[in-house]
Design a protein around this motif. Structure first.
Motif, PDB file in Angstrom:
ATOM      1  N   ALA A   1       1.181 -12.413  13.188  1.00 35.74           N
ATOM      2  CA  ALA A   1       1.413 -12.093  11.776  1.00 35.74           C
ATOM      3  C   ALA A   1       0.385 -11.085  11.279  1.00 35.74           C
ATOM      4  CB  ALA A   1       1.361 -13.364  10.933  1.00 35.74           C
ATOM      5  N   LEU A   2      -0.875 -11.287  11.637  1.00 35.32           N
ATOM      6  CA  LEU A   2      -1.916 -10.358  11.213  1.00 35.32           C
ATOM      7  C   LEU A   2      -1.691  -8.979  11.814  1.00 35.32           C
ATOM      8  CD1 LEU A   2      -4.499  -9.993   9.608  1.00 35.32           C
ATOM      9  CD2 LEU A   2      -5.776 -10.765  11.596  1.00 35.32           C
ATOM     10  N   THR A   3      -1.285  -8.910  13.064  1.00 37.07           N
ATOM     11  CA  THR A   3      -1.012  -7.626  13.705  1.00 37.07           C
ATOM     12  C   THR A   3       0.123  -6.895  13.007  1.00 37.07           C
ATOM     13  OG1 THR A   3      -1.764  -8.485  15.828  1.00 37.07           O
ATOM     14  CG2 THR A   3      -0.380  -6.522  15.890  1.00 37.07           C
ATOM     15  N   LEU A   4       1.204  -7.606  12.686  1.00 34.86           N
ATOM     16  CA  LEU A   4       2.331  -6.976  12.001  1.00 34.86           C
ATOM     17  C   LEU A   4       1.948  -6.498  10.601  1.00 34.86           C
ATOM     18  CD1 LEU A   4       5.439  -9.114  12.970  1.00 34.86           C
ATOM     19  CD2 LEU A   4       4.939  -6.755  13.585  1.00 34.86           C
ATOM     20  N   VAL A   5       1.133  -7.266   9.906  1.00 33.61           N
ATOM     21  CA  VAL A   5       0.708  -6.861   8.563  1.00 33.61           C
ATOM     22  C   VAL A   5      -0.201  -5.635   8.638  1.00 33.61           C
ATOM     23  CG1 VAL A   5      -0.650  -7.584   6.560  1.00 33.61           C
ATOM     24  CG2 VAL A   5       1.076  -9.099   7.502  1.00 33.61           C
ATOM     25  N   ILE A   6      -1.043  -5.552   9.643  1.00 35.07           N
ATOM     26  CA  ILE A   6      -1.899  -4.370   9.817  1.00 35.07           C
ATOM     27  C   ILE A   6      -1.042  -3.142  10.127  1.00 35.07           C
ATOM     28  CG2 ILE A   6      -3.625  -3.317  11.325  1.00 35.07           C
ATOM     29  CD1 ILE A   6      -4.933  -6.125  11.461  1.00 35.07           C
ATOM     30  N   ILE A   7      -0.037  -3.305  10.989  1.00 33.71           N
ATOM     31  CA  ILE A   7       0.872  -2.194  11.281  1.00 33.71           C
ATOM     32  C   ILE A   7       1.597  -1.755  10.010  1.00 33.71           C
ATOM     33  CG2 ILE A   7       3.016  -1.593  12.483  1.00 33.71           C
ATOM     34  CD1 ILE A   7       1.963  -3.352  14.826  1.00 33.71           C
ATOM     35  N   GLY A   8       2.035  -2.720   9.217  1.00 31.65           N
ATOM     36  CA  GLY A   8       2.684  -2.396   7.947  1.00 31.65           C
ATOM     37  C   GLY A   8       1.745  -1.677   6.991  1.00 31.65           C
ATOM     38  N   ALA A   9       0.495  -2.097   6.957  1.00 30.91           N
ATOM     39  CA  ALA A   9      -0.486  -1.441   6.089  1.00 30.91           C
ATOM     40  C   ALA A   9      -0.728   0.000   6.537  1.00 30.91           C
ATOM     41  CB  ALA A   9      -1.791  -2.224   6.084  1.00 30.91           C
ATOM     42  N   LEU A  10      -0.803   0.212   7.842  1.00 23.96           N
ATOM     43  CA  LEU A  10      -0.975   1.579   8.348  1.00 23.96           C
ATOM     44  C   LEU A  10       0.248   2.437   8.018  1.00 23.96           C
ATOM     45  CD1 LEU A  10      -2.643   0.862  11.800  1.00 23.96           C
ATOM     46  CD2 LEU A  10      -3.713   1.802   9.741  1.00 23.96           C
ATOM     47  N   ASN A  11       1.428   1.846   8.087  1.00 22.81           N
ATOM     48  CA  ASN A  11       2.636   2.584   7.715  1.00 22.81           C
ATOM     49  C   ASN A  11       2.592   2.976   6.244  1.00 22.81           C
ATOM     50  OD1 ASN A  11       5.295   3.602   8.499  1.00 22.81           O
ATOM     51  ND2 ASN A  11       6.050   2.088   7.034  1.00 22.81           N
ATOM     52  N   TRP A  12       2.161   2.052   5.389  1.00 24.85           N
ATOM     53  CA  TRP A  12       2.055   2.375   3.964  1.00 24.85           C
ATOM     54  C   TRP A  12       0.992   3.434   3.709  1.00 24.85           C
ATOM     55  CZ3 TRP A  12       5.402   2.018   0.415  1.00 24.85           C
ATOM     56  CH2 TRP A  12       6.356   1.006   0.435  1.00 24.85           C
ATOM     57  N   LEU A  13      -0.073   3.429   4.492  1.00 22.59           N
ATOM     58  CA  LEU A  13      -1.091   4.478   4.374  1.00 22.59           C
ATOM     59  C   LEU A  13      -0.484   5.843   4.695  1.00 22.59           C
ATOM     60  CD1 LEU A  13      -4.117   5.254   4.020  1.00 22.59           C
ATOM     61  CD2 LEU A  13      -4.341   4.901   6.489  1.00 22.59           C
ATOM     62  N   LEU A  14       0.309   5.901   5.756  1.00 20.18           N
ATOM     63  CA  LEU A  14       0.976   7.154   6.107  1.00 20.18           C
ATOM     64  C   LEU A  14       1.950   7.599   5.023  1.00 20.18           C
ATOM     65  CD1 LEU A  14       1.732   6.541   9.892  1.00 20.18           C
ATOM     66  CD2 LEU A  14       0.057   8.129   8.925  1.00 20.18           C
ATOM     67  N   VAL A  15       2.674   6.652   4.449  1.00 16.42           N
ATOM     68  CA  VAL A  15       3.608   6.977   3.368  1.00 16.42           C
ATOM     69  C   VAL A  15       2.838   7.498   2.154  1.00 16.42           C
ATOM     70  CG1 VAL A  15       5.245   6.008   1.700  1.00 16.42           C
ATOM     71  CG2 VAL A  15       5.413   5.386   4.113  1.00 16.42           C
ATOM     72  N   GLY A  16       1.753   6.841   1.815  1.00 16.52           N
ATOM     73  CA  GLY A  16       0.983   7.224   0.626  1.00 16.52           C
ATOM     74  C   GLY A  16       0.281   8.561   0.751  1.00 16.52           C
ATOM     75  N   ILE A  17      -0.247   8.847   1.919  1.00 14.62           N
ATOM     76  CA  ILE A  17      -1.019  10.080   2.082  1.00 14.62           C
ATOM     77  C   ILE A  17      -0.134  11.257   2.504  1.00 14.62           C
ATOM     78  CG2 ILE A  17      -2.842  11.187   3.429  1.00 14.62           C
ATOM     79  CD1 ILE A  17      -4.286   8.515   3.493  1.00 14.62           C
ATOM     80  N   PHE A  18       0.751  11.020   3.474  1.00 10.70           N
ATOM     81  CA  PHE A  18       1.503  12.120   4.069  1.00 10.70           C
ATOM     82  C   PHE A  18       3.005  12.088   3.775  1.00 10.70           C
ATOM     83  CE2 PHE A  18      -2.068  11.276   7.055  1.00 10.70           C
ATOM     84  CZ  PHE A  18      -2.760  12.449   6.828  1.00 10.70           C
TER      85      PHE A  18
ATOM     86  N   TYR B   1       3.406 -15.220   4.733  1.00 10.02           N
ATOM     87  CA  TYR B   1       2.821 -16.313   5.512  1.00 10.02           C
ATOM     88  C   TYR B   1       1.290 -16.265   5.449  1.00 10.02           C
ATOM     89  CZ  TYR B   1       1.084 -18.866   9.535  1.00 10.02           C
ATOM     90  OH  TYR B   1       0.368 -19.710  10.340  1.00 10.02           O
ATOM     91  N   LEU B   2       0.727 -15.060   5.501  1.00 15.08           N
ATOM     92  CA  LEU B   2      -0.733 -14.941   5.517  1.00 15.08           C
ATOM     93  C   LEU B   2      -1.378 -15.279   4.179  1.00 15.08           C
ATOM     94  CD1 LEU B   2      -1.279 -11.869   7.833  1.00 15.08           C
ATOM     95  CD2 LEU B   2      -1.714 -14.270   8.318  1.00 15.08           C
ATOM     96  N   ILE B   3      -0.578 -15.460   3.141  1.00 17.38           N
ATOM     97  CA  ILE B   3      -1.137 -15.958   1.882  1.00 17.38           C
ATOM     98  C   ILE B   3      -1.770 -17.327   2.122  1.00 17.38           C
ATOM     99  CG2 ILE B   3      -0.543 -16.796  -0.425  1.00 17.38           C
ATOM    100  CD1 ILE B   3       1.564 -14.571  -0.532  1.00 17.38           C
ATOM    101  N   SER B   4      -1.199 -18.092   3.056  1.00 16.39           N
ATOM    102  CA  SER B   4      -1.760 -19.408   3.373  1.00 16.39           C
ATOM    103  C   SER B   4      -3.158 -19.301   3.976  1.00 16.39           C
ATOM    104  CB  SER B   4      -0.847 -20.158   4.342  1.00 16.39           C
ATOM    105  OG  SER B   4      -0.856 -19.543   5.618  1.00 16.39           O
ATOM    106  N   LEU B   5      -3.512 -18.129   4.444  1.00 18.86           N
ATOM    107  CA  LEU B   5      -4.844 -17.926   5.011  1.00 18.86           C
ATOM    108  C   LEU B   5      -5.932 -18.173   3.970  1.00 18.86           C
ATOM    109  CD1 LEU B   5      -6.246 -16.996   7.636  1.00 18.86           C
ATOM    110  CD2 LEU B   5      -6.185 -14.678   6.713  1.00 18.86           C
ATOM    111  N   PHE B   6      -5.661 -17.851   2.721  1.00 20.88           N
ATOM    112  CA  PHE B   6      -6.643 -18.087   1.660  1.00 20.88           C
ATOM    113  C   PHE B   6      -6.994 -19.568   1.562  1.00 20.88           C
ATOM    114  CE2 PHE B   6      -4.924 -14.043  -0.135  1.00 20.88           C
ATOM    115  CZ  PHE B   6      -6.090 -13.326  -0.016  1.00 20.88           C
ATOM    116  N   GLY B   7      -5.984 -20.419   1.603  1.00 26.58           N
ATOM    117  CA  GLY B   7      -6.225 -21.860   1.532  1.00 26.58           C
ATOM    118  C   GLY B   7      -6.957 -22.371   2.753  1.00 26.58           C
ATOM    119  N   ARG B   8      -6.629 -21.834   3.916  1.00 25.69           N
ATOM    120  CA  ARG B   8      -7.295 -22.277   5.139  1.00 25.69           C
ATOM    121  C   ARG B   8      -8.740 -21.809   5.182  1.00 25.69           C
ATOM    122  NH1 ARG B   8      -3.684 -20.269   9.707  1.00 25.69           N
ATOM    123  NH2 ARG B   8      -2.733 -18.949   8.139  1.00 25.69           N
ATOM    124  N   ILE B   9      -9.026 -20.627   4.672  1.00 24.85           N
ATOM    125  CA  ILE B   9     -10.408 -20.150   4.626  1.00 24.85           C
ATOM    126  C   ILE B   9     -11.224 -21.001   3.668  1.00 24.85           C
ATOM    127  CG2 ILE B   9     -11.876 -18.240   3.856  1.00 24.85           C
ATOM    128  CD1 ILE B   9      -9.756 -16.348   4.959  1.00 24.85           C
TER     129      ILE B   9
END
Length: 68
Positions: free
Chosen positions: A8-25, A54-62
């Motif tokens: 899940a973390l890997t997919l979210v990072i890939i999604g974030a990088l995609n959004w970075l590309l959309v935002g900048i280029f 799903y990773l929103i649950s990470l806040f509670g676990r941390i």
């Protein structure tokens, strides 16, 4: 469940990088690789979104770890 957290973390990072590309280029890598709103690209977008939710649950676990 740790393996799912890592995926899940890997997919979210890939999604974030995609959004970075959309935002900048204004370049959508997922659409470029899999087609603009094709079935496969929509599945990828949905998977990234669901993993983000799903990773929103990470806040509670941390917080649970810090209280011990």
């Amino acid at each position: 469940m740790k393996w799912f957290d890592n995926i899940a973390l890997t997919l979210v990072i890939i999604g974030a990088l995609n959004w970075l590309l959309v935002g900048i280029f204004r370049f959508d890598l997922v659409a470029y690789l899999f087609g603009n709103l094709s079935v496969l690209s929509r599945i990828i977008y949905a998977a990234v979104g669901l993993c983000g939710l799903y990773l929103i649950s990470l806040f509670g676990r941390i917080r649970g770890f810090s209280e011990q």
